[in-house]
Structure formats: C-alpha cells, structure tokens
Scaffold this motif. Structure first.
Motif, PDB file in Angstrom:
ATOM      1  N   LEU A   1       1.474  25.165  -8.811  1.00  0.00           N
ATOM      2  CA  LEU A   1       0.439  24.523  -8.282  1.00  0.00           C
ATOM      3  C   LEU A   1      -0.783  24.577  -8.972  1.00  0.00           C
ATOM      4  O   LEU A   1      -1.257  23.280  -9.376  1.00  0.00           O
ATOM      5  CB  LEU A   1       0.225  24.790  -6.881  1.00  0.00           C
TER       6      LEU A   1
ATOM      7  N   GLU B   1      -1.526  20.454  -9.009  1.00  0.00           N
ATOM      8  CA  GLU B   1      -2.626  19.669  -8.429  1.00  0.00           C
ATOM      9  C   GLU B   1      -3.715  19.212  -9.614  1.00  0.00           C
ATOM     10  O   GLU B   1      -4.266  17.994  -9.337  1.00  0.00           O
ATOM     11  CB  GLU B   1      -3.151  20.876  -7.648  1.00  0.00           C
TER      12      GLU B   1
ATOM     13  N   ASN C   1      -3.432  22.172  -2.418  1.00  0.00           N
ATOM     14  CA  ASN C   1      -2.330  22.382  -1.657  1.00  0.00           C
ATOM     15  C   ASN C   1      -2.763  22.411  -0.063  1.00  0.00           C
ATOM     16  O   ASN C   1      -2.507  23.225   0.808  1.00  0.00           O
ATOM     17  CB  ASN C   1      -1.604  23.699  -1.844  1.00  0.00           C
TER      18      ASN C   1
ATOM     19  N   THR D   1      -3.234  21.076   3.651  1.00  0.00           N
ATOM     20  CA  THR D   1      -2.114  20.606   4.489  1.00  0.00           C
ATOM     21  C   THR D   1      -2.824  19.770   5.663  1.00  0.00           C
ATOM     22  O   THR D   1      -4.137  20.129   6.134  1.00  0.00           O
ATOM     23  CB  THR D   1      -1.259  21.625   5.434  1.00  0.00           C
TER      24      THR D   1
ATOM     25  N   ARG E   1       1.687  14.936  -1.408  1.00  0.00           N
ATOM     26  CA  ARG E   1       3.107  15.738  -1.396  1.00  0.00           C
ATOM     27  C   ARG E   1       3.556  15.974  -0.131  1.00  0.00           C
ATOM     28  O   ARG E   1       2.600  16.257   0.851  1.00  0.00           O
ATOM     29  CB  ARG E   1       2.673  16.763  -2.247  1.00  0.00           C
TER      30      ARG E   1
ATOM     31  N   ASP F   1       4.566  19.199   2.312  1.00  0.00           N
ATOM     32  CA  ASP F   1       4.325  20.554   2.606  1.00  0.00           C
ATOM     33  C   ASP F   1       5.469  21.540   3.012  1.00  0.00           C
ATOM     34  O   ASP F   1       5.781  21.211   4.273  1.00  0.00           O
ATOM     35  CB  ASP F   1       3.007  20.512   3.655  1.00  0.00           C
TER      36      ASP F   1
ATOM     37  N   PRO G   1       3.262  29.186   0.371  1.00  0.00           N
ATOM     38  CA  PRO G   1       3.862  27.552  -0.379  1.00  0.00           C
ATOM     39  C   PRO G   1       4.948  27.875  -1.125  1.00  0.00           C
ATOM     40  O   PRO G   1       5.219  28.583  -1.877  1.00  0.00           O
ATOM     41  CB  PRO G   1       2.737  27.112  -1.164  1.00  0.00           C
TER      42      PRO G   1
ATOM     43  N   ILE H   1       0.571  17.423   2.179  1.00  0.00           N
ATOM     44  CA  ILE H   1      -0.380  17.980   1.549  1.00  0.00           C
ATOM     45  C   ILE H   1      -1.350  16.535   1.194  1.00  0.00           C
ATOM     46  O   ILE H   1      -0.707  15.664   0.792  1.00  0.00           O
ATOM     47  CB  ILE H   1       0.031  18.698   0.119  1.00  0.00           C
TER      48      ILE H   1
ATOM     49  N   GLU I   1       9.084  17.334  -3.566  1.00  0.00           N
ATOM     50  CA  GLU I   1       7.979  17.405  -2.726  1.00  0.00           C
ATOM     51  C   GLU I   1       7.502  15.681  -2.730  1.00  0.00           C
ATOM     52  O   GLU I   1       6.371  15.637  -2.097  1.00  0.00           O
ATOM     53  CB  GLU I   1       6.936  18.249  -3.286  1.00  0.00           C
TER      54      GLU I   1
END
Length: 329
Positions: free
Chosen positions: A92, A106, A146, A148, A163, A165, A242, A273, A312
């Motif tokens: 990530l 990310e 990441n 949520t 994305r 989660d 995650p 996400i 994802e």
C-alpha cells in the motif's frame, strides 16, 4: 468461507485467490526491514515490482475541465498536499530500497489524481492519528492512506472512493484457525492497531460473543510491524489488518497464512477506501472526477495491476457512499 454480502464475496474471492500465488518485496526501514528482500521480486499477478526510488509511475494528462473544480486556493499554490502513513505497509505505502522514497499503490493513485488536476503532489508521511489531525487543521489537502469510509468520519470528512476495503486475518501456518465471524475469535488473543476500523470490528465482535455467552476477544494493540514477532512467538493467535499488507507478508515469511477475509465495512456494508478531505472544503468533487477519469482512461487499472491488486478495483468513484455504521449505543 462464509463472507458478508454477495457483492463482497465475488471481489474478495478473486482478490484472495490472486494474493495466494506470490508476493512482492520492499526496502522498508527499521523493524519492517527484515520482512522484505533487498532487491525486487514479484507481485501476486506475476508482475515484477520496481522497488527503486525511480518508480516510472503510470501517468495521465491533465484534464482542464476537472482541474477547474479544484478550489482556487489549491490551484494557486499548484500543489496537492497528500498525507499518508509512515511507509511500513507494503504494497500500500512503503519505502523504496533507498529507505526514503515512498512507493506503493496509494502514492501511485495520488500521483494520477495530481496529474488529472494539473497539480504537483507533495507526500507527507505521518503516523495514523496525525493524518486526521493534519486534515482537521488544513495542513494537508487530502489523505490517501487506506482510509475506510465510515458514518462517523463522514461527519467531519468528505470521501471519494477508489478501492475496496478488504481485511485479512493472519495466523501461524498450520494453526487450523479459520475466521469468518465473531465466534471464531472467542477467547482468542488478537492483535490490531489502535484507532482503526479493524479495532472497532474486534470490539463489536467481542461484545457480540459476550452477548451470546461466549468468551470475549483478548485484544492486543500494536502500532507497527512488531506484531509479526508476537505472532511468530505465539503471544497472539491472529492479527487483523488490511489484507494486501498481510498477504504480502504471508508470502515473504513462509511461516504464516491468511485465516480469513472480511469486508472492512462490516457485515452490512461493502467497505470502501477513499481519498479523504476536510468536509465542505470544496475539493471532493475534483477528487471524485479525477478518479473517474483514471478509471475511464485505463490508468487506474494499470496502477492496480502494477501492485497485484486488481481484485480491489471499484467500477466507479463515489462521493460519501454508505460507510461502516456507528457503534450501537
């Protein structure tokens, strides 16, 4: 394995299947350094991962009509200040093999958003709690770490999803532990990072177990990769976090396994996400439109494929969709 919601089952199954095939490596610093090889390796989909600071990231052209949606103050400075984690959660958000350049899915998504908006992206790695402190104060424009969507967070922040989660439960290989719901962790010692949705899930599951006459969950808190040592030594039975980062570690260590997956939104909501910004600051429409543009032109899919996270993918970006419910009083 029984998983919540039909839509989540399809996405999670495809993702989990892909993740079990292979893993990738990082050049993380400190305690995390032992988790990864010094040189490159392979993503779950067979793609060779670039661990160097020279990322050659996927890029996309500026779209003037979308850039015009950016609040004037941000347009004038020409920079999108992105706050992210400290760089210890591959694939990530983690450090390249120079131990200082932030890489991962990310930062790649953030870069694409900046491209569409015609803004230079400035990364600001901080601890988890300081992501929200910085957003609250206006120090940072957007969080991509990441995060949520939750109903509680929607009171203070606006979200543009990018994305799914998916949470994972990592246990020692051969433990026989299979996690599909609260009862599977009754009386178990479970590690988690504080202040996360994973913690909220464990607390709600523990309370559910007590109501049903089962033992509560023994929750242990970790704020970094030291939980790997606790897992290997048997001080905890399982760790929840995650799924991408846990599956990453499973393949590298060869000593653990994913004992189950679960929607980060809980049993009733498909977890998502999202790019996170201070509520009503005018930026969320631009973020949403930028993500939509990358989905449309295919660069979004290229980024997810680059890190083996195709499972994802979202079909479209949503503004403030239903999030993880607030805890019941």
């Amino acid at each position: 394995m029984s998983l919540p919601r039909r839509a989540f089952v399809t996405a999670a199954a495809a993702f989990a299947a892909a993740l079990t095939l292979a893993g990738c490596g990082s050049g993380t610093t400190g305690a995390a350094a032992e988790l990864a090889p010094a040189k490159g390796s392979t993503a779950p989909n067979g793609t060779v991962v670039n661990l160097s600071p020279n990322q050659n990231r996927v890029s996309t052209p500026k779209v003037d009509a979308i850039a015009a949606l950016v609040p004037e103050e941000i347009r004038k400075k020409g920079t999108l200040t992105v706050v992210d984690s400290l760089g210890t959660t591959p694939p990530l958000d983690f450090y390249a093999n120079d131990d200082k350049t932030i890489i991962g899915v990310e930062p790649d998504i953030a870069t694409l958003i900046g491209n569409v908006l015609g803004l230079k992206v400035e990364f600001n790695p901080v601890s988890w709690e300081n992501i929200f402190v910085g957003l609250d104060s206006g120090k940072y424009d957007v969080g991509l770490s990441n995060i949520t969507v939750t109903e509680a967070r929607k009171e203070k922040y606006d979200f543009a999803t990018y994305r799914l989660d998916i949470l994972g439960f990592e246990a020692k290989k051969g433990s026989g532990l299979k996690v599909a719901g609260a009862k599977d962790l009754a009386g178990r010692s479970v590690g988690v990072a504080s202040g996360t949705n994973q913690e909220k899930l464990l607390i709600s599951w523990s309370e559910e177990n007590v109501r049903n006459g089962l033992k509560p969950i023994d929750i242990k808190y970790f704020q970094g990769p030291e939980f790997y040592l606790a897992l290997s030594s048997g001080r905890i039975d399982v760790y929840v976090g995650p799924n991408p980062s846990l599956a990453f570690h499973v393949v590298q260590s060869g000593e653990t396994e994913i004992a189950g997956t679960y929607s980060g939104g809980g049993a009733d909501v498909l977890g998502k996400i999202a790019a996170t910004t201070r509520k009503d600051n005018g930026l969320v429409k631009a973020l949403n439109a930028a993500v939509e543009e990358t989905i449309r032109n295919g660069t979004y899919a290229q980024v997810l494929k680059r890190w083996g996270l195709e499972g994802e993918a979202v079909q479209s970006s949503e503004i403030n969709p239903p999030g993880l419910p607030k805890p019941k009083p």
